[in-house]
Design a protein around this motif. Sequence first.
Motif, PDB file in Angstrom:
ATOM      1  N   PHE A  68       0.828  -1.208   0.000  1.00  0.00           N
ATOM      2  CA  PHE A  68       0.000   0.000   0.000  1.00  0.00           C
ATOM      3  C   PHE A  68       0.862   1.257   0.000  1.00  0.00           C
ATOM      4  N   VAL A  69       1.904   1.282   0.825  1.00  0.00           N
ATOM      5  CA  VAL A  69       2.781   2.452   0.907  1.00  0.00           C
ATOM      6  C   VAL A  69       3.549   2.629  -0.404  1.00  0.00           C
ATOM      7  N   ALA A  70       4.011   1.532  -0.998  1.00  0.00           N
ATOM      8  CA  ALA A  70       4.709   1.630  -2.284  1.00  0.00           C
ATOM      9  C   ALA A  70       3.761   2.143  -3.367  1.00  0.00           C
ATOM     10  N   GLY A  71       2.513   1.684  -3.355  1.00  0.00           N
ATOM     11  CA  GLY A  71       1.530   2.181  -4.312  1.00  0.00           C
ATOM     12  C   GLY A  71       1.235   3.653  -4.103  1.00  0.00           C
ATOM     13  N   LEU A  72       1.194   4.092  -2.853  1.00  0.00           N
ATOM     14  CA  LEU A  72       0.954   5.498  -2.567  1.00  0.00           C
ATOM     15  C   LEU A  72       2.116   6.358  -3.037  1.00  0.00           C
ATOM     16  N   ALA A  73       3.341   5.879  -2.842  1.00  0.00           N
ATOM     17  CA  ALA A  73       4.510   6.615  -3.329  1.00  0.00           C
ATOM     18  C   ALA A  73       4.500   6.694  -4.854  1.00  0.00           C
ATOM     19  N   ALA A  74       4.153   5.599  -5.506  1.00  0.00           N
ATOM     20  CA  ALA A  74       4.070   5.605  -6.967  1.00  0.00           C
ATOM     21  C   ALA A  74       2.968   6.541  -7.436  1.00  0.00           C
ATOM     22  N   PHE A 124      -5.680  10.353 -11.888  1.00  0.00           N
ATOM     23  CA  PHE A 124      -4.995   9.548 -12.891  1.00  0.00           C
ATOM     24  C   PHE A 124      -3.799   8.809 -12.282  1.00  0.00           C
ATOM     25  N   GLY A 125      -3.069   9.468 -11.391  1.00  0.00           N
ATOM     26  CA  GLY A 125      -1.942   8.813 -10.720  1.00  0.00           C
ATOM     27  C   GLY A 125      -2.388   7.651  -9.853  1.00  0.00           C
ATOM     28  N   LEU A 126      -3.494   7.830  -9.114  1.00  0.00           N
ATOM     29  CA  LEU A 126      -4.011   6.746  -8.271  1.00  0.00           C
ATOM     30  C   LEU A 126      -4.520   5.578  -9.109  1.00  0.00           C
ATOM     31  N   LEU A 127      -5.246   5.905 -10.187  1.00  0.00           N
ATOM     32  CA  LEU A 127      -5.753   4.833 -11.048  1.00  0.00           C
ATOM     33  C   LEU A 127      -4.621   4.053 -11.685  1.00  0.00           C
ATOM     34  N   LEU A 128      -3.582   4.739 -12.100  1.00  0.00           N
ATOM     35  CA  LEU A 128      -2.467   4.059 -12.737  1.00  0.00           C
ATOM     36  C   LEU A 128      -1.636   3.263 -11.732  1.00  0.00           C
ATOM     37  N   ALA A 129      -1.427   3.826 -10.537  1.00  0.00           N
ATOM     38  CA  ALA A 129      -0.591   3.154  -9.533  1.00  0.00           C
ATOM     39  C   ALA A 129      -1.268   1.920  -8.952  1.00  0.00           C
ATOM     40  N   TYR A 130      -2.573   1.992  -8.716  1.00  0.00           N
ATOM     41  CA  TYR A 130      -3.265   0.864  -8.115  1.00  0.00           C
ATOM     42  C   TYR A 130      -4.027   0.012  -9.130  1.00  0.00           C
ATOM     43  N   GLY A 131      -4.447   0.606 -10.232  1.00  0.00           N
ATOM     44  CA  GLY A 131      -5.221  -0.134 -11.221  1.00  0.00           C
ATOM     45  C   GLY A 131      -4.375  -0.951 -12.176  1.00  0.00           C
ATOM     46  N   ALA A 136      -2.944  -5.969 -14.787  1.00  0.00           N
ATOM     47  CA  ALA A 136      -1.914  -6.892 -15.260  1.00  0.00           C
ATOM     48  C   ALA A 136      -2.114  -8.283 -14.655  1.00  0.00           C
ATOM     49  N   ALA A 137      -2.450  -8.345 -13.382  1.00  0.00           N
ATOM     50  CA  ALA A 137      -2.708  -9.642 -12.749  1.00  0.00           C
ATOM     51  C   ALA A 137      -3.910 -10.320 -13.375  1.00  0.00           C
ATOM     52  N   TYR A 138      -4.939  -9.552 -13.711  1.00  0.00           N
ATOM     53  CA  TYR A 138      -6.124 -10.120 -14.354  1.00  0.00           C
ATOM     54  C   TYR A 138      -5.777 -10.666 -15.730  1.00  0.00           C
ATOM     55  N   VAL A 139      -4.962  -9.932 -16.479  1.00  0.00           N
ATOM     56  CA  VAL A 139      -4.583 -10.389 -17.818  1.00  0.00           C
ATOM     57  C   VAL A 139      -3.746 -11.663 -17.734  1.00  0.00           C
TER      58      VAL A 139
END
Length: 167
Positions: A68-74, A124-131, A136-139
């Motif tokens: 979660f923290v790494a995703g928030l930083a990204a 957009f940053g949140l959608l890209l970092a967490y989405g 990719a996992a779904y694909v």
Amino acid sequence: MNASVSKPAVQSAVQSVAQGGAASAKTAMIPAATIPAATMAAGQPAGRYELSQHARRGAITLMALAAFVAGLAAAMWLASFFLYASLRVNPFHAGMWGWFDAARAWYAGGLPKEGRRIAGSALFGLLLAYGAPGAAAYVLWGPSGRRHLYGSARFASEAEIRAAGLL
């Protein structure tokens, strides 16, 4: 008065006391059937099994928190990147706190007409970092387009019946 305590619970409490430890109420209440046979066969007390389960849960919690923290930083970096790009400034100079500084400046009244841009870059940053990792996992591991061998029965279409030569 006859207290009804199951035999496995008494055995685990007696084993704990016999090995030099004090029997806690939690240890005494665990039936021996819930502890894996390999743990009991190895001679480990019930408390050791509980400790390993707590350690495992703690490790999983720490890994989830780190992700979660790494995703928030990204997300912060991506939001800064997209904000600077939308402002036509070199986005590689944004740094980690570019979006946060712009949001504080907007809140203080320094950037009165840039609120939509700041909010859009954050979204957009949140959608890209967490989405993106989820997509990719779904694909990679999601359902494929091929039919399953079992459980995917359906009626044949007329074209399939004609191709099989049945009509």
